[in-house]
Design an enzyme around this catalytic site. Structure first.
Site, PDB file in Angstrom:
ATOM      1  N   ASP A 110      34.163 -35.129 100.103  1.00 28.44           N
ATOM      2  CA  ASP A 110      33.408 -35.035 101.071  1.00 28.44           C
ATOM      3  C   ASP A 110      33.653 -35.876 102.440  1.00 28.44           C
ATOM      4  O   ASP A 110      32.698 -36.752 102.824  1.00 28.44           O
ATOM      5  CB  ASP A 110      31.761 -35.406 100.659  1.00 28.44           C
ATOM      6  CG  ASP A 110      31.434 -34.656  99.600  1.00 28.44           C
ATOM      7  OD1 ASP A 110      31.787 -33.491  99.581  1.00 28.44           O
ATOM      8  OD2 ASP A 110      30.710 -35.087  98.816  1.00 28.44           O
ATOM      9  N   GLU A 118      26.495 -25.444 103.373  1.00 26.32           N
ATOM     10  CA  GLU A 118      26.239 -26.925 103.369  1.00 26.32           C
ATOM     11  C   GLU A 118      27.211 -27.696 104.198  1.00 26.32           C
ATOM     12  O   GLU A 118      27.955 -27.101 104.945  1.00 26.32           O
ATOM     13  CB  GLU A 118      26.228 -27.365 101.932  1.00 26.32           C
ATOM     14  CG  GLU A 118      27.627 -27.162 101.346  1.00 26.32           C
ATOM     15  CD  GLU A 118      27.660 -27.273  99.731  1.00 26.32           C
ATOM     16  OE1 GLU A 118      26.752 -27.765  99.124  1.00 26.32           O
ATOM     17  OE2 GLU A 118      28.793 -27.089  99.312  1.00 26.32           O
TER      18      GLU A 118
END
Length: 503
Positions: free
Chosen positions: A22, A178
């Site tokens: 991420d 997302e």
């Protein structure tokens, strides 16, 4: 530090190997910074610095004290801290994350990304995960979350203005929109998201609009990056963030995995940080080839001094690469009791326990050798490769014996044992990636555990299949961490040596 090697006109990708998922990137002048997810580990959110987008040096962890990071002892593995966004605005660095095991969405700030970072500003009016920050020309701060919803916030107080509203739903038929990131680039506001789930169908899509609130039109060529349905060596590609290079070119940092072995392919290092070039065509970003052998960017590279292979524990504090599950109490982990040694005092009775005393570093290479000089005359513990409480291989010493213990899901067994001489013993773990796939069932690597004789001879006690310490077996979002632990009493470690082998 990243472990990029250069060969001719290319560099190795990933640029930050090992369990560093991420990634969010931020440029301030000639300096670049990346922050990554840390899940159940403390300290949380590793922060890296680079001058060339290729060589990255870890300068700290943003969440390095209990007032910032509260992870209850019963919080599950792959809980904790999700997907940060790192930005620079109005002379400060801003970091927003989600603690799914505690306080929800949290906002931190600092004048120096190496820290210290502030205590959190809580955001009870911001639902969801994967929060993003963007400021418009009027100084309004917009927080966009997975879903894809958005709300205006005051980053200093956490106040929200109006209810969250949905601004885009992503590509029809693609699950889990997302990891949103919102940017003003030229005449448009661009909304970059990940979708398809963070497994093999992961991808990156984008939309654009006239304002930070939209309306947004999707790119006609979405997803702009995905390796789904291919045999590419980098899979699960997604969760991207855009940044400009030193020459004004555009680049994307993103996560991906490197599966090994046969079918279905097992990735063991977790989701890693990769770099890919980006061009712009008709106002849309076009992602170039994402390769493990990346063409070197067209500017001077600035490698850092290499991280020492051996950690001697001579300093009063541990280097930022050392992490522990959920918390690290000073009384249970100290370099001050025995000068030049790391002393671990047991809490949980084994690595099966969430509250175990464990200090490790991410495995960053497909093949590596890890050695530690351990003294367990006052307790029980040793060296281990950990994925979570139910998936780990241990090399444990106590009472004049060393044992290899394997925990795989509900099964736990002592695989081998051997007497040891009194006093400190060198424990050794060899991880060897499989080079030739014999058949579809071939695992990704082997993990050999044993002790080292005074002359350097490796006495192997057991060689185990590495697939059982993979995400495809265990589930979750993390990767392997290799390190030291105490399961009873006190165990002392003089040094730990991590040596990459040929990947």
């Amino acid at each position: 530090m990243s472990s990029v090697s250069e060969t001719g006109n290319s560099v190795n990708n990933p640029v930050i190997p090992g369990f560093h998922p991420d990634p969010s990137v931020c440029r301030v002048g000639a300096d670049y910074y990346v922050a990554c997810s840390s899940f159940e580990y403390f300290p949380g959110v590793p922060v890296f610095h680079s001058r060339d987008l290729v060589h990255w040096n870890q300068i700290g962890n943003a969440l390095d004290r209990p007032s910032q990071l509260d992870l209850p002892r019963d919080s599950p593995s792959s809980g904790g801290i999700y997907a940060p966004t790192l930005r620079h605005h109005d002379g400060r660095f801003w970091l927003i994350v989600t603690n799914v095991s505690g306080d929800g969405n949290l906002l931190f700030s600092a004048t120096d990304p190496a820290g210290p970072w502030s205590d959190p500003v809580r955001l009870p009016g911001v639902p969801g995960i994967d929060p993003d920050l963007a400021w418009d020309d009027d100084g309004n701060c917009w927080c966009t979350v997975a879903g894809v919803g958005q709300v205006r916030i005051d980053p200093h107080t956490g106040e929200t203005f109006g209810p969250p509203r949905r601004i885009w739903s992503g590509t029809p038929g693609a699950k889990a929109p997302e990891a949103p990131h919102l940017y003003r680039i030229g005449e448009y506001w661009y909304l970059l998201i990940a979708e398809g789930g963070t497994e093999r169908c992961h991808g990156v899509s984008i939309a654009r609009g006239p304002s930070p609130t939209g309306p947004f039109e999707p790119c006609p060529d979405n997803p702009i990056l995905s390796h789904r349905g291919t045999e590419h060596p980098i899979q699960n590609t997604g969760h991207g963030d855009l940044v400009q290079g030193p020459d004004g070119s555009w680049w994307m940092v993103l996560l991906g995995v490197r599966p090994g072995g046969g079918t279905p392919g097992w990735h063991v290092l977790g989701r890693e940080t990769f770099l890919a070039p980006v061009d712009w065509v008709d106002g849309w970003p076009v992602v170039g080839e994402l390769a493990t052998d990346l063409p070197a960017p067209p500017w001077p590279l600035q490698p850092d001094a290499p991280v020492p292979r051996r950690e001697d524990f001579d300093l009063g504090e541990l280097a930022p690469r050392w992490i522990s599950p959920r918390r690290r109490l000073p009384e249970d982990c100290t370099t001050k009791e025995r000068p030049g040694w790391l002393t671990l005092r047991a809490r949980g009775g084994s690595l099966d326990d969430a509250d175990v005393t464990f200090v490790g570093r991410r495995q960053q290479h497909l093949s590596c050798r890890v050695r530690a000089l351990a003294d367990a005359t006052e307790g029980r513990g040793g060296l281990a490769v950990r994925l979570d409480e139910q998936h780990h291989y241990d090399l444990e010493m106590s009472s004049g014996e060393v044992r290899v213990r394997a925990r795989i899901g509900p099964l736990s067994t002592v695989v081998a044992s051997r007497p040891t001489p009194p006093g400190p013993v060198v424990l050794r773990i060899e991880v060897a990636a499989v080079r030739a796939v014999r058949d579809a069932r071939t695992g990704p690597d082997t993990i050999s555990l044993g002790i080292e004789e005074p002359d350097g001879t490796f006495v192997e006690l057991a060689s185990l299949d590495g697939r059982y310490l993979s995400t495809e077996v265990a589930g979750g979002f993390t990767g392997r961490v290799v390190g030291m632990y105490a399961a009873s009493g006190s165990v002392h470690f003089d040094w730990l040596d991590y040596e990459p082998r040929d990947d």
